[in-house]
Scaffold this active site. Structure first.
Site, mmCIF file in Angstrom:
data_model
loop_
_atom_site.group_PDB
_atom_site.id
_atom_site.type_symbol
_atom_site.label_atom_id
_atom_site.label_comp_id
_atom_site.label_asym_id
_atom_site.label_seq_id
_atom_site.Cartn_x
_atom_site.Cartn_y
_atom_site.Cartn_z
ATOM 1 C CG ASP A 139 48.022 43.858 44.583
ATOM 2 O OD1 ASP A 139 48.128 42.670 44.232
ATOM 3 O OD2 ASP A 139 48.040 44.814 43.774
ATOM 4 C CB THR A 140 46.018 38.452 45.936
ATOM 5 O OG1 THR A 140 47.246 38.147 46.602
ATOM 6 C CG2 THR A 140 46.194 38.310 44.447
ATOM 7 C CG ASP A 193 52.012 43.097 45.251
ATOM 8 O OD1 ASP A 193 52.988 43.173 44.485
ATOM 9 O OD2 ASP A 193 51.090 42.267 45.114
ATOM 10 C CD GLU A 230 49.826 44.492 39.273
ATOM 11 O OE1 GLU A 230 49.134 45.063 38.408
ATOM 12 O OE2 GLU A 230 49.344 43.747 40.145
ATOM 13 C CD GLU A 269 48.948 37.360 37.464
ATOM 14 O OE1 GLU A 269 49.567 38.128 38.217
ATOM 15 O OE2 GLU A 269 47.770 37.013 37.658
HETATM 16 O O1 KIV Z 1 49.197 40.008 44.642
HETATM 17 C C1 KIV Z 1 49.622 38.853 44.467
HETATM 18 O O2 KIV Z 1 49.312 37.914 45.205
HETATM 19 C C2 KIV Z 1 50.522 38.634 43.329
HETATM 20 C C3 KIV Z 1 50.876 37.235 42.967
HETATM 21 C C4 KIV Z 1 49.693 36.498 42.468
HETATM 22 C C5 KIV Z 1 52.005 37.178 42.021
HETATM 23 O O3 KIV Z 1 50.934 39.567 42.705
#
Ligand code: KIV
Length: 258
Positions: A49-50, A88, A120, A183
Site C-alpha cells: 500500500d506504499t 496489501d 498490518e 518493520e
Molecule cells: O506497503 C509496503 O510497501 C510495505 C513494505 C514496506 C513492507 O508494507
C-alpha cells in the site's frame, strides 16, 4: 539466476526458514517493474500500500482504496511468472470485522493473480487472520511500525516495546499467518522474534537477522521522489539516469533545424 520457472508457493516460502534460505522481497505496482523484478529472481513481490505514497503521491498509505490496490495488483499479476505474489489489504479493510475482511481479501484473490494478502497488526488482528486463513486465504502479518497507524504511533518511528512486539508476532503466528514482516524494530529484538516463531520473518529497518528482507523497490533503485528511510541501501540511481536521458532527448529534439 532464478532456479524455477513456476511461482513460489506459500508452503515453499515457509519451508525456506527451516532450509536456512534467505528470502528477498521487493514491492511492485505495475507490469514493467514486476516483470523486471520477477525475471531478476526476487522471491516475493509485494503490491504494497506504499502505492499510495510512491505512485499516487500521497503523504501516507492511508488514502489508497481497495479498488486501486486491485487495479495495480492485476497489472503486477500479469507480469509475475515465478515470485510469490502478495497484496496489501488497504486501510481500513481489515478493521471492519473478519467477514468484511474476507470479502475484501476474497476480491483481491479473485480479481488478481495474487496468492496471499498482507495485514498490518498482530494481537489486534488475530481474529481476522484466523478467519481469512480458515477461508483458505494465506495471510502475511506486519508488526512493529505499522504505517497505517502512523497517527496513533505519532510518526514513522522505531518501535521498541519488546513484550508487545513478541506478543504480536506470536499472536499472528498462532492465528495462522505464514510469514511476518517486522518493520523498524531493533535488530536484537528482530533476532529474538525470528528465533521464537516458526514462520519466516521479513525485515525492513529491522537489522540483518530476519529470515528475509523487504524494501520498497523505488527506494532502493533511486526512483523515489523525496526522502528515503536511512536504512535503505541505494542499489542504483535510476532517477538521475532518467533525468540525464530526458535532457539528452530534449537537446536532440531541439537541435533539429537549428
Ligand atoms: O506497503 C509496503 O510497501 C510495505 C513494505 C514496506 C513492507 O508494507
Amino acid at each position: 539466476m532464478p532456479d524455477q520457472e513456476r511461482q513460489l508457493t506459500v508452503p515453499e516460502f515457509v519451508a525456506r526458514k527451516a532450509a536456512g534460505r534467505k528470502i528477498a522481497v521487493l514491492t511492485a505496482y505495475d507490469y514493467p517493474m514486476a516483470a523486471l523484478l520477477d525475471a531478476a529472481g526476487v522471491d516475493v513481490i509485494l503490491v504494497g500500500d506504499t502505492l499510495s505514497m510512491i505512485i499516487q503521491g500521497h503523504s501516507s498509505t492511508l488514502p489508497v482504496t481497495l479498488d486501486e490496490m486491485i487495479y495495480h495488483a492485476e497489472m503486477v499479476g500479469r507480469a509475475v511468472r515465478r515470485a510469490l505474489l502478495v497484496v496489501d489489504m488497504p486501510f481500513p479493510t481489515n478493521h471492519l470485522g473478519p467477514y468484511e475482511a474476507v470479502a475484501a481479501a476474497g476480491r483481491i484473490l479473485k480479481e488478481t493473480r495474487c496468492q496471499a494478502v498482507k495485514i498490518e497488526g498482530g494481537q489486534d488482528q488475530a481474529d481476522v487472520i484466523r478467519t481469512l486463513v480458515t477461508a483458505g486465504i494465506p495471510v502475511m502479518a506486519h508488526v512493529g511500525l505499522r504505517p497505517q497507524s502512523v497517527h496513533q504511533l505519532g510518526g514513522y518511528k522505531m518501535q521498541r516495546d519488546r513484550e508487545l512486539l513478541l506478543a504480536d508476532a506470536q499472536a499472528a503466528e498462532g492465528a495462522g499467518a505464514f510469514g511476518i514482516v517486522l518493520e523498524c524494530i531493533p535488530a536484537e529484538l528482530a533476532k529474538e522474534i525470528t528465533a521464537t516463531v516458526a514462520v519466516p520473518t521479513i525485515g525492513i529497518g529491522a537489522g540483518p537477522h530476519c529470515d528475509g528482507q523487504v524494501l520498497v523497490s523505488y527506494d532502493m533503485l533511486g526512483l523515489t521522489r523525496g526522502s528515503v528511510p536511512k536504512f535503505v541501501k541505494q542499489y542504483a540511481n535510476l532517477g538521475a539516469e532518467i533525468d540525464r536521458a530526458v535532457r539528452s532527448y530534449c537537446q536532440d529534439v531541439r537541435a533539429v533545424g537549428e
